[in-house]
Design a protein around this motif. Sequence first.
Motif, PDB file in Angstrom:
ATOM      1  N   LEU A   1       0.811  -1.218   0.000  1.00 32.72           N
ATOM      2  CA  LEU A   1       0.000   0.000   0.000  1.00 32.72           C
ATOM      3  C   LEU A   1       0.843   1.266   0.000  1.00 32.72           C
ATOM      4  O   LEU A   1       0.363   2.336  -0.397  1.00 32.72           O
ATOM      5  N   ASP A   2       2.077   1.142   0.441  1.00 30.44           N
ATOM      6  CA  ASP A   2       2.950   2.306   0.601  1.00 30.44           C
ATOM      7  C   ASP A   2       4.363   1.929   0.149  1.00 30.44           C
ATOM      8  O   ASP A   2       5.297   1.893   0.944  1.00 30.44           O
ATOM      9  N   PRO A   3       4.541   1.625  -1.145  1.00 32.70           N
ATOM     10  CA  PRO A   3       5.832   1.090  -1.613  1.00 32.70           C
ATOM     11  C   PRO A   3       7.008   2.033  -1.380  1.00 32.70           C
ATOM     12  O   PRO A   3       8.143   1.573  -1.243  1.00 32.70           O
ATOM     13  N   ALA A   4       6.761   3.328  -1.327  1.00 35.01           N
ATOM     14  CA  ALA A   4       7.844   4.277  -1.084  1.00 35.01           C
ATOM     15  C   ALA A   4       8.080   4.508   0.405  1.00 35.01           C
ATOM     16  O   ALA A   4       8.958   5.311   0.771  1.00 35.01           O
ATOM     17  N   ALA A   5       7.336   3.823   1.270  1.00 38.14           N
ATOM     18  CA  ALA A   5       7.441   3.984   2.723  1.00 38.14           C
ATOM     19  C   ALA A   5       7.268   5.440   3.130  1.00 38.14           C
ATOM     20  O   ALA A   5       7.931   5.935   4.036  1.00 38.14           O
ATOM     21  N   ALA A   6       6.330   6.136   2.459  1.00 40.67           N
ATOM     22  CA  ALA A   6       6.064   7.534   2.798  1.00 40.67           C
ATOM     23  C   ALA A   6       5.412   7.660   4.161  1.00 40.67           C
ATOM     24  O   ALA A   6       5.597   8.668   4.857  1.00 40.67           O
ATOM     25  N   VAL A   7       4.651   6.657   4.571  1.00 39.06           N
ATOM     26  CA  VAL A   7       3.989   6.689   5.874  1.00 39.06           C
ATOM     27  C   VAL A   7       4.842   5.987   6.926  1.00 39.06           C
ATOM     28  O   VAL A   7       5.135   6.543   7.984  1.00 39.06           O
TER      29      VAL A   7
END
Length: 458
Positions: A242-248
């Motif tokens: 859900l958050d592949p860039a690890a923004a969360v």
Amino acid sequence: MIAVNDRLGRMVRQAQARGRVPAISAALHRADRPLWTCAVGDTGNDTPLGRESVFRIGSVTKTFTSVLVMQCRDDGLLDLDDPIGRHLDLPAHGELTVRRLLSHTAGLQREPHGDVWDSLRAPGVDELLADLVRVERVLPTGRRYHYSNLGMALLGELVGRLRGGSWAEVLAERVLAPLGLTATGPTPGDRAAAGFLVDAYSDEAHPEPPTDFGAVAPAAQLWSTAPDMARWAAFLADPAALDPAAAVLAPATLDEMRWPLTTTDETLWAAGFGLGLILVPQPQRVVHVGHDGAMPGFLAAVYGRRGGDGTAGAMGCAVLGSSGTGVAVFDLPHQLLTAAVEHDPADVEPWRPAPPAPDHLRGVLGRWWGEGFEYVFSWHDGALRARGADDPAGRPPAVFAPLPDRPDVFRTVAGREVGELLRLTRDEGGVVVRMHWATYRFTRAQETFDGYDFRAGR
């Protein structure tokens, strides 16, 4: 798939009818199928019930606050073992650590000072903090699990102070917007279902009064839809999808949050608690991770599924109900997740040949013995792995990562002995003849601790 969806829909309809819940909205998110939703009942107002109907999610709010705290930790703004008083000016209980508050093991009383549930008046921030001098530590810190809305309220205030905004502002900017949770927020909006208490001895459903949780908002304030919450559950279970860039949040941080720190009942180990997350073990090494929620007139249950054959990526389920006593809501997401995997498992990915193990590791592959037990070392998915020869099929292997400055030393990064070192010893010809894993000696033949080799007889 149609038959599976019909089965899931029937489960929702049965729960709504048997639990006498005025309205239930359910959603199932998974990476390999379209979003499934089902809504049964009536909102109790002029708004039609549907997948976009909004419900109070109560303590599911705590999972959001917990993620915000872990973001602060990852950004270097705090350490989990910091006393909260290091970051907040508190008149009492400032020695309680962030970790203890997140895991409900601080021993702090459950609610703010006063009869909050009698008056339905929650304190503002200044009042909540000032009244800490009247608040009890009802148990010694670390003694056992003791749920505390007050503790989570303090963590929400901590997040706001560290980020320079209110808890709600930080939540919207750092979690809701990046994950596209557009229907989630601290106010109900114009698509909200009414909340009810259903009479125990008749079919009368009476509306519960609306409540604003004030300074305790980080514990229970949020409203949302079933699709939004199924997506959130999927994030808690599989953040990389859900958050592949690890923004969360980084997947490793979610792993940390999901590790059980305490049980919720010392005599019945049916659920554990990590860092802000409830963990409900299932058969076959499966765990459901998320939280339940309850506020006047509403119950919610939001869980993602991890592990086990047939579990799809990004698999999460949410069930939201408009009855304060409709406890069928709590079991339903676990039942829906289990039924979805049983009757519509994830597709089996075909095996494909891959590049060989590096030359310097080929001699490591195969069978080794340590502590009298046999292990199998192998190369899969670009990493060195190890399993006990008698391990059950579902037990995950140990996985090793090389240390960049020491070519024959590896760090265990997953599975058995995680964190420990694996050291290879070679003979004059460069052949690996011995290994040490977590300091235990591993040899090609079964040996006693003083080196007796049964095969060689010496």
